[in-house]
Design a protein around this motif. Structure first.
Motif, mmCIF file in Angstrom:
data_model
loop_
_atom_site.group_PDB
_atom_site.id
_atom_site.type_symbol
_atom_site.label_atom_id
_atom_site.label_comp_id
_atom_site.label_asym_id
_atom_site.label_seq_id
_atom_site.Cartn_x
_atom_site.Cartn_y
_atom_site.Cartn_z
ATOM 1 N N ALA A 74 29.804 -52.722 -32.508
ATOM 2 C CA ALA A 74 30.287 -53.324 -31.273
ATOM 3 C C ALA A 74 29.106 -53.867 -30.483
ATOM 4 O O ALA A 74 28.064 -53.231 -30.407
ATOM 5 C CB ALA A 74 31.048 -52.292 -30.435
ATOM 6 N N VAL A 75 29.292 -55.055 -29.928
ATOM 7 C CA VAL A 75 28.292 -55.652 -29.046
ATOM 8 C C VAL A 75 29.022 -56.209 -27.830
ATOM 9 O O VAL A 75 30.129 -56.724 -27.944
ATOM 10 C CB VAL A 75 27.471 -56.771 -29.732
ATOM 11 N N SER A 76 28.414 -56.073 -26.673
ATOM 12 C CA SER A 76 29.020 -56.558 -25.439
ATOM 13 C C SER A 76 28.279 -57.791 -24.954
ATOM 14 O O SER A 76 27.052 -57.812 -24.903
ATOM 15 C CB SER A 76 28.991 -55.461 -24.373
ATOM 16 N N VAL A 77 29.077 -58.817 -24.611
ATOM 17 C CA VAL A 77 28.521 -60.119 -24.227
ATOM 18 C C VAL A 77 29.238 -60.597 -22.964
ATOM 19 O O VAL A 77 30.467 -60.494 -22.868
ATOM 20 C CB VAL A 77 28.722 -61.152 -25.369
ATOM 21 N N GLN A 78 28.488 -61.133 -22.027
ATOM 22 C CA GLN A 78 29.095 -61.699 -20.821
ATOM 23 C C GLN A 78 29.758 -63.034 -21.147
ATOM 24 O O GLN A 78 29.272 -63.801 -21.990
ATOM 25 C CB GLN A 78 28.044 -61.896 -19.733
ATOM 26 N N LYS A 79 30.839 -63.328 -20.431
ATOM 27 C CA LYS A 79 31.596 -64.566 -20.677
ATOM 28 C C LYS A 79 30.775 -65.817 -20.407
ATOM 29 O O LYS A 79 31.053 -66.867 -20.971
ATOM 30 C CB LYS A 79 32.865 -64.583 -19.827
ATOM 31 N N ALA A 80 29.769 -65.733 -19.569
ATOM 32 C CA ALA A 80 28.955 -66.906 -19.230
ATOM 33 C C ALA A 80 28.044 -67.335 -20.378
ATOM 34 O O ALA A 80 27.501 -68.444 -20.347
ATOM 35 C CB ALA A 80 28.119 -66.615 -17.990
ATOM 36 N N GLU A 104 38.230 -57.073 -33.188
ATOM 37 C CA GLU A 104 38.906 -56.867 -31.918
ATOM 38 C C GLU A 104 37.964 -57.176 -30.772
ATOM 39 O O GLU A 104 36.745 -57.084 -30.911
ATOM 40 C CB GLU A 104 39.340 -55.400 -31.832
ATOM 41 N N THR A 105 38.551 -57.536 -29.631
ATOM 42 C CA THR A 105 37.771 -57.685 -28.405
ATOM 43 C C THR A 105 38.366 -56.765 -27.342
ATOM 44 O O THR A 105 39.571 -56.521 -27.321
ATOM 45 C CB THR A 105 37.774 -59.136 -27.873
ATOM 46 N N VAL A 106 37.501 -56.263 -26.486
ATOM 47 C CA VAL A 106 37.918 -55.395 -25.396
ATOM 48 C C VAL A 106 37.243 -55.899 -24.128
ATOM 49 O O VAL A 106 36.009 -56.028 -24.089
ATOM 50 C CB VAL A 106 37.506 -53.923 -25.660
ATOM 51 N N GLU A 107 38.041 -56.180 -23.104
ATOM 52 C CA GLU A 107 37.500 -56.632 -21.823
ATOM 53 C C GLU A 107 37.037 -55.419 -21.028
ATOM 54 O O GLU A 107 37.823 -54.490 -20.801
ATOM 55 C CB GLU A 107 38.562 -57.392 -21.032
ATOM 56 N N ILE A 108 35.772 -55.421 -20.622
ATOM 57 C CA ILE A 108 35.218 -54.310 -19.847
ATOM 58 C C ILE A 108 34.391 -54.906 -18.712
ATOM 59 O O ILE A 108 33.239 -55.293 -18.923
ATOM 60 C CB ILE A 108 34.336 -53.390 -20.719
ATOM 61 N N GLY A 109 34.959 -54.999 -17.536
ATOM 62 C CA GLY A 109 34.215 -55.536 -16.396
ATOM 63 C C GLY A 109 33.725 -56.944 -16.668
ATOM 64 O O GLY A 109 34.492 -57.815 -17.065
ATOM 65 N N VAL A 110 32.417 -57.168 -16.469
ATOM 66 C CA VAL A 110 31.849 -58.506 -16.665
ATOM 67 C C VAL A 110 31.523 -58.794 -18.130
ATOM 68 O O VAL A 110 31.077 -59.890 -18.453
ATOM 69 C CB VAL A 110 30.595 -58.734 -15.790
ATOM 70 N N HIS A 111 31.727 -57.819 -19.009
ATOM 71 C CA HIS A 111 31.432 -57.991 -20.430
ATOM 72 C C HIS A 111 32.703 -57.973 -21.264
ATOM 73 O O HIS A 111 33.714 -57.402 -20.865
ATOM 74 C CB HIS A 111 30.516 -56.870 -20.935
ATOM 75 N N THR A 112 32.612 -58.589 -22.413
ATOM 76 C CA THR A 112 33.629 -58.457 -23.451
ATOM 77 C C THR A 112 32.944 -57.770 -24.616
ATOM 78 O O THR A 112 31.871 -58.190 -25.045
ATOM 79 C CB THR A 112 34.184 -59.824 -23.888
ATOM 80 N N GLN A 113 33.557 -56.706 -25.094
ATOM 81 C CA GLN A 113 33.006 -56.018 -26.255
ATOM 82 C C GLN A 113 33.637 -56.627 -27.504
ATOM 83 O O GLN A 113 34.855 -56.685 -27.635
ATOM 84 C CB GLN A 113 33.287 -54.527 -26.191
ATOM 85 N N PHE A 114 32.771 -57.101 -28.390
ATOM 86 C CA PHE A 114 33.202 -57.681 -29.658
ATOM 87 C C PHE A 114 32.974 -56.632 -30.741
ATOM 88 O O PHE A 114 31.841 -56.200 -30.960
ATOM 89 C CB PHE A 114 32.407 -58.951 -29.957
ATOM 90 N N ILE A 115 34.036 -56.237 -31.399
ATOM 91 C CA ILE A 115 33.962 -55.240 -32.460
ATOM 92 C C ILE A 115 34.096 -55.977 -33.779
ATOM 93 O O ILE A 115 35.090 -56.663 -34.018
ATOM 94 C CB ILE A 115 35.062 -54.178 -32.309
#
Length: 191
Positions: A48-54, A125-136
């Protein structure tokens, strides 16, 4: 021991330094550094890696649904850092660093040829977490330079020489040697 509260922070030791490789909608290879990530499943093997939408990488991940994770050695700390401070919208990061984008065999995404370890992943899968989206991503293959394999044929962390990120100090750190054997060091305490 007395502990001092420092409040809620993005604090975890160590943060891995992971380079996410994707292709943009124009087909150009792109890479970004991420420290918010790690293994999240053993079956199926997943990361899993978390990336900001921007981020440009966010758009690439949503569009392409495949990515790589390259693990740099300490020899490439400047290049890895650059992947985090430049935007793929404004720069060809591979050209700027002189590193080689290599198309994955199992996914339509580039990994960094000079980095000793690369994981090829398909988005599960993706999981929305605050300002990040976690990409699994399911790990479809792991590529390891022969030069960093031990005599037993397994990757040798001492030869890979990865480094970690300290989010509080915004510094990179390298690792020392082996401390103890896992699943063995604590046996003497088992009753």
């Amino acid at each position: 021991m007395t502990k001092q509260s420092i409040g809620p922070r993005t604090l975890l030791y160590p943060h891995p330094v992971l380079i996410i490789g994707t292709y943009g909608t124009d087909g150009r290879p792109d890479a970004m550094v991420a420290a918010w990530g790690g293994i999240c499943s053993s079956r199926p093997p997943a990361v899993a890696v978390s990336v900001q939408k921007a981020r440009q990488t966010y758009e690439n991940l949503i569009e392409r649904r495949e990515f790589t994770i390259s693990i740099p050695s300490v020899d490439y700390v400047k290049e890895a850092d650059y992947f985090g401070i430049a935007s793929g919208r404004d720069a060809d990061k591979f050209a700027a660093t002189g590193l080689t984008p290599v198309k994955g065999d199992r996914v339509n995404a580039p990994y960094v040829g000079e980095f000793p370890v690369a994981l090829e992943c398909r988005l599960l899968e993706t999981v929305e977490i605050g300002v990040h989206t976690q990409f699994i991503g399911e790990i479809l293959d792991v590529k390891v330079d022969e030069s960093v394999l031990g005599e037993d044929g397994k990757p040798d962390i001492g030869k890979i020489r990865p480094f970690a990120y300290d989010s509080m100090r915004q510094e990179y750190y390298e690792f020392g040697g082996m401390l103890a054997k896992a699943f063995s060091a604590g046996k003497e305490l088992k009753r």
